[in-house]
Design a protein around this motif. Sequence first.
Motif, mmCIF file in Angstrom:
data_model
loop_
_atom_site.group_PDB
_atom_site.id
_atom_site.type_symbol
_atom_site.label_atom_id
_atom_site.label_comp_id
_atom_site.label_asym_id
_atom_site.label_seq_id
_atom_site.Cartn_x
_atom_site.Cartn_y
_atom_site.Cartn_z
ATOM 1 N N LEU A 21 0.810 -1.217 0.000
ATOM 2 C CA LEU A 21 0.000 0.000 0.000
ATOM 3 C C LEU A 21 0.843 1.267 0.000
ATOM 4 O O LEU A 21 0.557 2.224 0.702
ATOM 5 C CB LEU A 21 -0.929 0.026 1.215
ATOM 6 C CG LEU A 21 -1.840 -1.175 1.370
ATOM 7 C CD1 LEU A 21 -2.442 -1.203 2.734
ATOM 8 C CD2 LEU A 21 -2.908 -1.160 0.294
ATOM 9 N N ALA A 175 -12.606 10.536 -10.438
ATOM 10 C CA ALA A 175 -12.020 10.258 -9.136
ATOM 11 C C ALA A 175 -12.658 9.088 -8.370
ATOM 12 O O ALA A 175 -11.935 8.186 -7.923
ATOM 13 C CB ALA A 175 -12.031 11.526 -8.295
ATOM 14 N N PRO A 176 -13.979 9.037 -8.209
ATOM 15 C CA PRO A 176 -14.537 7.948 -7.391
ATOM 16 C C PRO A 176 -14.195 6.569 -7.950
ATOM 17 O O PRO A 176 -13.922 5.638 -7.190
ATOM 18 C CB PRO A 176 -16.047 8.192 -7.456
ATOM 19 C CG PRO A 176 -16.206 9.600 -7.846
ATOM 20 C CD PRO A 176 -15.035 9.947 -8.700
ATOM 21 N N GLY A 177 -14.183 6.459 -9.278
ATOM 22 C CA GLY A 177 -13.886 5.184 -9.920
ATOM 23 C C GLY A 177 -12.505 4.665 -9.574
ATOM 24 O O GLY A 177 -12.281 3.454 -9.518
ATOM 25 N N PHE A 179 -10.924 4.951 -6.696
ATOM 26 C CA PHE A 179 -10.994 4.294 -5.394
ATOM 27 C C PHE A 179 -11.707 2.948 -5.508
ATOM 28 O O PHE A 179 -11.250 1.938 -4.968
ATOM 29 C CB PHE A 179 -11.760 5.182 -4.398
ATOM 30 C CG PHE A 179 -11.011 6.408 -3.969
ATOM 31 C CD1 PHE A 179 -9.935 6.305 -3.103
ATOM 32 C CD2 PHE A 179 -11.387 7.667 -4.399
ATOM 33 C CE1 PHE A 179 -9.248 7.443 -2.682
ATOM 34 C CE2 PHE A 179 -10.711 8.801 -3.991
ATOM 35 C CZ PHE A 179 -9.645 8.691 -3.133
ATOM 36 N N ILE A 180 -12.838 2.963 -6.223
ATOM 37 C CA ILE A 180 -13.658 1.755 -6.283
ATOM 38 C C ILE A 180 -12.936 0.636 -7.047
ATOM 39 O O ILE A 180 -12.881 -0.507 -6.591
ATOM 40 C CB ILE A 180 -15.032 2.095 -6.907
ATOM 41 C CG1 ILE A 180 -15.775 3.044 -5.964
ATOM 42 C CG2 ILE A 180 -15.845 0.844 -7.145
ATOM 43 C CD1 ILE A 180 -16.985 3.700 -6.553
ATOM 44 N N CYS A 183 -10.181 -0.794 -4.971
ATOM 45 C CA CYS A 183 -10.746 -1.614 -3.900
ATOM 46 C C CYS A 183 -10.987 -3.038 -4.388
ATOM 47 O O CYS A 183 -10.527 -4.001 -3.773
ATOM 48 C CB CYS A 183 -12.045 -0.989 -3.409
ATOM 49 S SG CYS A 183 -13.140 -2.133 -2.554
ATOM 50 N N MET A 186 -7.917 -4.999 -5.325
ATOM 51 C CA MET A 186 -7.195 -5.402 -4.118
ATOM 52 C C MET A 186 -7.845 -6.623 -3.474
ATOM 53 O O MET A 186 -7.152 -7.537 -3.016
ATOM 54 C CB MET A 186 -7.186 -4.227 -3.148
ATOM 55 C CG MET A 186 -6.018 -4.213 -2.205
ATOM 56 S SD MET A 186 -6.071 -2.716 -1.241
ATOM 57 C CE MET A 186 -5.026 -1.666 -2.210
ATOM 58 N N VAL A 187 -9.165 -6.639 -3.458
ATOM 59 C CA VAL A 187 -9.876 -7.789 -2.898
ATOM 60 C C VAL A 187 -9.519 -9.054 -3.683
ATOM 61 O O VAL A 187 -9.165 -10.081 -3.103
ATOM 62 C CB VAL A 187 -11.403 -7.549 -2.928
ATOM 63 C CG1 VAL A 187 -12.145 -8.830 -2.588
ATOM 64 C CG2 VAL A 187 -11.778 -6.452 -1.964
ATOM 65 N N ILE B 169 -8.135 -2.045 4.406
ATOM 66 C CA ILE B 169 -7.972 -1.039 3.360
ATOM 67 C C ILE B 169 -9.035 -1.116 2.248
ATOM 68 O O ILE B 169 -9.579 -0.088 1.863
ATOM 69 C CB ILE B 169 -6.544 -1.104 2.777
ATOM 70 C CG1 ILE B 169 -5.519 -0.676 3.828
ATOM 71 C CG2 ILE B 169 -6.410 -0.220 1.553
ATOM 72 C CD1 ILE B 169 -5.597 0.782 4.233
ATOM 73 N N PRO B 170 -9.358 -2.308 1.713
ATOM 74 C CA PRO B 170 -10.331 -2.304 0.613
ATOM 75 C C PRO B 170 -11.642 -1.601 0.947
ATOM 76 O O PRO B 170 -12.116 -0.771 0.173
ATOM 77 C CB PRO B 170 -10.567 -3.793 0.348
ATOM 78 C CG PRO B 170 -9.309 -4.442 0.758
ATOM 79 C CD PRO B 170 -8.826 -3.654 1.934
ATOM 80 N N VAL B 171 -12.208 -1.874 2.093
ATOM 81 C CA VAL B 171 -13.484 -1.238 2.422
ATOM 82 C C VAL B 171 -13.288 0.267 2.643
ATOM 83 O O VAL B 171 -14.160 1.075 2.323
ATOM 84 C CB VAL B 171 -14.171 -1.926 3.626
ATOM 85 C CG1 VAL B 171 -13.538 -1.543 4.927
ATOM 86 C CG2 VAL B 171 -15.649 -1.591 3.616
ATOM 87 N N LEU B 173 -11.167 2.055 0.941
ATOM 88 C CA LEU B 173 -11.111 2.613 -0.408
ATOM 89 C C LEU B 173 -12.507 2.770 -0.991
ATOM 90 O O LEU B 173 -12.824 3.787 -1.622
ATOM 91 C CB LEU B 173 -10.280 1.705 -1.324
ATOM 92 C CG LEU B 173 -8.772 1.788 -1.165
ATOM 93 C CD1 LEU B 173 -8.106 0.655 -1.920
ATOM 94 C CD2 LEU B 173 -8.249 3.119 -1.674
ATOM 95 N N LEU B 174 -13.346 1.766 -0.748
ATOM 96 C CA LEU B 174 -14.715 1.820 -1.266
ATOM 97 C C LEU B 174 -15.453 3.019 -0.654
ATOM 98 O O LEU B 174 -16.132 3.775 -1.352
ATOM 99 C CB LEU B 174 -15.439 0.513 -0.939
ATOM 100 C CG LEU B 174 -16.742 0.273 -1.673
ATOM 101 C CD1 LEU B 174 -16.490 0.172 -3.159
ATOM 102 C CD2 LEU B 174 -17.411 -0.996 -1.172
ATOM 103 N N ALA B 176 -14.073 5.684 0.519
ATOM 104 C CA ALA B 176 -13.495 6.898 -0.053
ATOM 105 C C ALA B 176 -14.099 7.168 -1.432
ATOM 106 O O ALA B 176 -14.357 8.316 -1.793
ATOM 107 C CB ALA B 176 -11.974 6.764 -0.160
ATOM 108 N N GLY B 177 -14.327 6.097 -2.194
ATOM 109 C CA GLY B 177 -14.931 6.250 -3.519
ATOM 110 C C GLY B 177 -16.309 6.868 -3.441
ATOM 111 O O GLY B 177 -16.647 7.778 -4.206
ATOM 112 N N ILE B 178 -17.096 6.410 -2.462
ATOM 113 C CA ILE B 178 -18.453 6.955 -2.325
ATOM 114 C C ILE B 178 -18.395 8.406 -1.857
ATOM 115 O O ILE B 178 -19.142 9.263 -2.328
ATOM 116 C CB ILE B 178 -19.277 6.076 -1.357
ATOM 117 C CG1 ILE B 178 -19.459 4.691 -1.986
ATOM 118 C CG2 ILE B 178 -20.632 6.700 -1.081
ATOM 119 C CD1 ILE B 178 -19.956 3.646 -1.037
#
Lengths: 197, 192, 188
Positions: A21, A175-177, A179-180, A183, A186-187, B169-171, B173-174, B176-178
């Motif tokens: 990270l 921007a939001p995309g 992060f999503i 995420c 990473m999962v 971290i993944p959640v 990031l999610l 943060a995206g919202i």
Amino acid sequence: MTNFQIFTKGFVKENPTFALLLGMCPTLGTTTSSINGMSMGLATMFVLVLSNIAISLVKNVIPDKVRIPAFIVIIATLVTLLQLFMEAYVPAIYATLGVFIPLIVVNCIILGRAEAFASKNSVFKSALDGAGIGLGFTLSLTLLGTVREFLGSASVFGHKIEALQPYGMIIFVLAPGAFIALCYIMVLFNKATAKIR
Amino acid sequence: MEYFSIIIVSIFVNNIVLAQFLGICPFLGVSTKVGTSLGMGAAVTFVMAISSVVVYLLQYYVLNPLNIGFLQTIAFILVIAALVQMVEIILKKMSPSLYQALGIFLPLITTNCAVLGVAILLVQKEYNLLQSFTFAVSTAVGFTLALVLFAGLRERLELADVPKAMKGIPVALLTAGILAMAFMGFSGLVKA
Amino acid sequence: MKSSLRNMVSVLLLIALVCAAAIGWVYELTKDPIEEAKAAKTKAALSEVLPAFESVSTPEERAVDGDKIKIYKATSKNATVGYAIETFSNKGFGGKMKIMVGFKPDGTICGTSVISHSETPGLGDKIDKSKSDFSKQFDGKHPHTFRLGIKKNGEGDVDAITASTISSTAFTDAVKRAYEQLQAYMED
């Protein structure tokens, strides 16, 4: 650790983006397309390999107290060289990546590798470490860039997929995309590599 | 009006963390508690305000007259690093209580790309001294706002039942995206 | 290594010297390519926005709205075939936008080309020809009959990019500025 392990550990086990990270700002900020992500990765790799070599060369003559300032000067110099080269030979990419190129100076990956590896190991091993981690970073950024470009503008490496054009979800380029998308990648990464790590 | 628009744009519309992706490390790392986020935000505001003025003077009275603009990166990072050290030393002497509150965040700021990023951006945007200062302070306020909001969300998140693979971290990031999506709504605030 | 004032100062000084030398050397090395890259960009923009020409004059600079624009005059066989104007707008979403606009001698817009911008990737960057056809609607239009303003806002005849009215407005503003400057230039 064998040389081969030093080189390959950056791909999965110590992947700077998904496992450690580190360097999140360029990861999220420049991956609007595959090409941009890859260029940013390669630019970082250039600085990382050279800074690892330079720091490993001078590690024995730097007094402890000024270690960090000395590293920062070396890294900042390499970034300036990179800026000059990019402005001269790839001005279009330099303009697209913008502020994120000078910001390589404060990328935690570079100073992190200098501290954790290059200041303790031989020149050859440090170069190998820099190349491995840098390549891991480049791969992650290219992957994230490709996913965002495909979902967002229905194209891959700048080649438009005509049939999918009406279905591009522009939010993934915005921007939001970032992060999503990161995420979920990473999962999946954690799921897929749980055994190896 | 011009200053007002700089303030609104840099706090909400072009929020440094959620729209420009600078300072993500402290955003993900520090913001688990509202209290620490406020402390970090205050420290960043303090350093950014001073560094914007110093960097402005450095660019227009040293680098430009000498025609050595290409040394910008190296000059800025060294000045910011020295500045942070200096602030730390002065704060320790002058105001131990403030040092207690902000002290632990100061060393983290040198490698916070938001500070260097703002320094480079204010030169790129060709702001004058007062505009630069306004830009830096409101950007820092935007940073603090994002951090505090995010910390609030994460405090709640700890109580939620998150799928195992998404924990950590993944959640974050999610979330943060919202949050970034919510901030996109602010872009209607500026009308050309 | 143990630190003493003497070795700290000397090591830092030595590192700074080596770094300075390296930067100085690379600066000299890349100075000409950087200039060439910039010149090539201007040249490419000129040939993109102008009709076929033989030579272009050295640009005339004019101060407008706190910045400057550049006016290039293109000639072929001693006759003026067009004007190219390097113009800008401060109304962009991400800051300053610079574009090159070409005009025929009668004032018809011949073509446009984006030089630099900081609009949002995926939205505002559609002002670039490679990303969308937005900027092509200006080609071949005369500002007398094609009013330079956004249609949606009731200000003119320009169709804005969906979801990027601000970037479209800035682009139109830059073209308008170029046309106004061309008129002023022709009167002189």
